[in-house]
Design an enzyme around this catalytic site. Structure first.
Site, PDB file in Angstrom:
ATOM      1  N   ASP A   1      13.782   2.491   9.412  1.00 52.23           N
ATOM      2  CA  ASP A   1      14.493   2.224  10.661  1.00 52.23           C
ATOM      3  C   ASP A   1      13.788   2.871  11.853  1.00 52.23           C
ATOM      4  O   ASP A   1      13.206   3.951  11.728  1.00 52.23           O
ATOM      5  CB  ASP A   1      15.921   2.780  10.547  1.00 52.23           C
TER       6      ASP A   1
ATOM      7  N   HIS B   1       7.397  -3.243  14.809  1.00 51.47           N
ATOM      8  CA  HIS B   1       7.278  -3.715  13.426  1.00 51.47           C
ATOM      9  C   HIS B   1       5.814  -3.673  12.976  1.00 51.47           C
ATOM     10  O   HIS B   1       5.513  -3.284  11.845  1.00 51.47           O
ATOM     11  CB  HIS B   1       7.814  -5.139  13.304  1.00 51.47           C
TER      12      HIS B   1
ATOM     13  N   LEU C   1       3.665   3.111 -10.089  1.00 51.36           N
ATOM     14  CA  LEU C   1       4.830   2.952  -9.226  1.00 51.36           C
ATOM     15  C   LEU C   1       5.307   1.505  -9.189  1.00 51.36           C
ATOM     16  O   LEU C   1       4.490   0.584  -9.061  1.00 51.36           O
ATOM     17  CB  LEU C   1       4.463   3.398  -7.805  1.00 51.36           C
TER      18      LEU C   1
END
Length: 259
Positions: free
Chosen positions: A31, A48, A142
């Site tokens: 965020d 962004h 991962l």
């Protein structure tokens, strides 16, 4: 041969905590992109764009820290309410980021997955997501799950619907409403819902930018997550911020309702 992420320029290294004190699954609400851009007098889309480097940094930090699961909120079902121009940018940007970064993630032995509704997504975006999943499907490090057009309530509803439909089919060919109802009722349990969701239980839920809410992200999986909210805006984040929230997680006493 699997490569290791490039070291952080500062020389910082992840905390040495051991698996018993480290989170197995970290969920991240990335965020603050819009506010980051506004502070600089730039359009929201530039925020962004700047957030891409932060994502790569956090993935690198998770790999170095030995985190098994990392799930990030890339685009929510509520984000369609934003301006058409921003939505178009986010869709195209998600596609190009995946194309640019999937080989890097593959070289780090990262398995890429995605969760969300295919409905409303452009076929080109779905193709890039599916291609990244296919490319990295055999990786054993991962697991990075990208939540695109995702909503936690919708995920739970879809999981329950799938469980109920499967149970109803198993009730037999002869229509018997009472029998079907009993079968479906027995099939819908906490365990079956958890198994039907895209990701496992969350240990550490991290949101940047100072906001303190879940925003419909992994709400079932986060029932017992440790919540950490930090003030830094997402484009300013690097792997050291992830390591700091992991340290904070390690200091928590997780009792899961026990005394």
């Amino acid at each position: 041969m699997t490569a290791q992420p490039y070291p952080h320029p500062s020389g910082a290294t992840p905390p040495a905590l051991g698996p018993e004190r480290s989170p197995a699954h970290v969920a991240v609400v990335m965020d603050g992109n819009g506010r980051w851009a506004r502070e600089r007098g730039e359009p929201r889309t530039e925020g962004h764009r700047a957030g891409e480097a932060a994502l790569v940094e956090v993935v690198a930090g998770a790999v170095e820290a030995g985190v098994p699961w990392l799930t990030v909120y890339a685009f929510s079902t509520e984000n369609w309410k934003r301006s058409p121009a921003e939505v178009r940018f986010l869709m195209g940007y998600s596609r190009t980021v995946l194309r640019r970064r999937r080989d890097l993630f593959d070289s780090w032995n990262v398995r890429v997955r995605w969760a969300g509704e295919r409905r409303r997504l452009a076929p080109s975006v779905v193709k890039e997501l599916d291609d990244a999943v296919q490319l990295t499907r055999d990786n054993t490090g991962l697991t990075l799950t990208l939540c695109v057009n995702y909503g936690g309530r919708a995920e739970i509803a879809a999981a329950v619907g799938e469980i109920a439909a499967a149970a109803a089919r198993g009730a037999g060919e002869r229509w018997d409403a009472e029998r079907v109802a009993r079968t479906v009722s027995r099939a819908i349990t906490e365990e079956s819902i958890s198994a039907a969701l895209a990701t496992p239980a969350v240990d550490l839920f991290w949101r940047t930018s100072g906001e303190q809410r879940l925003s419909n992200f992994l709400i079932w999986q986060s029932a017992y997550a440790e919540l950490v909210f930090t003030d830094k805006l997402w484009p300013d984040v690097d792997r050291r911020d992830l390591w700091e929230v992991i340290r904070r997680y390690a200091e928590r006493d997780r009792r899961f309702g026990a005394a």
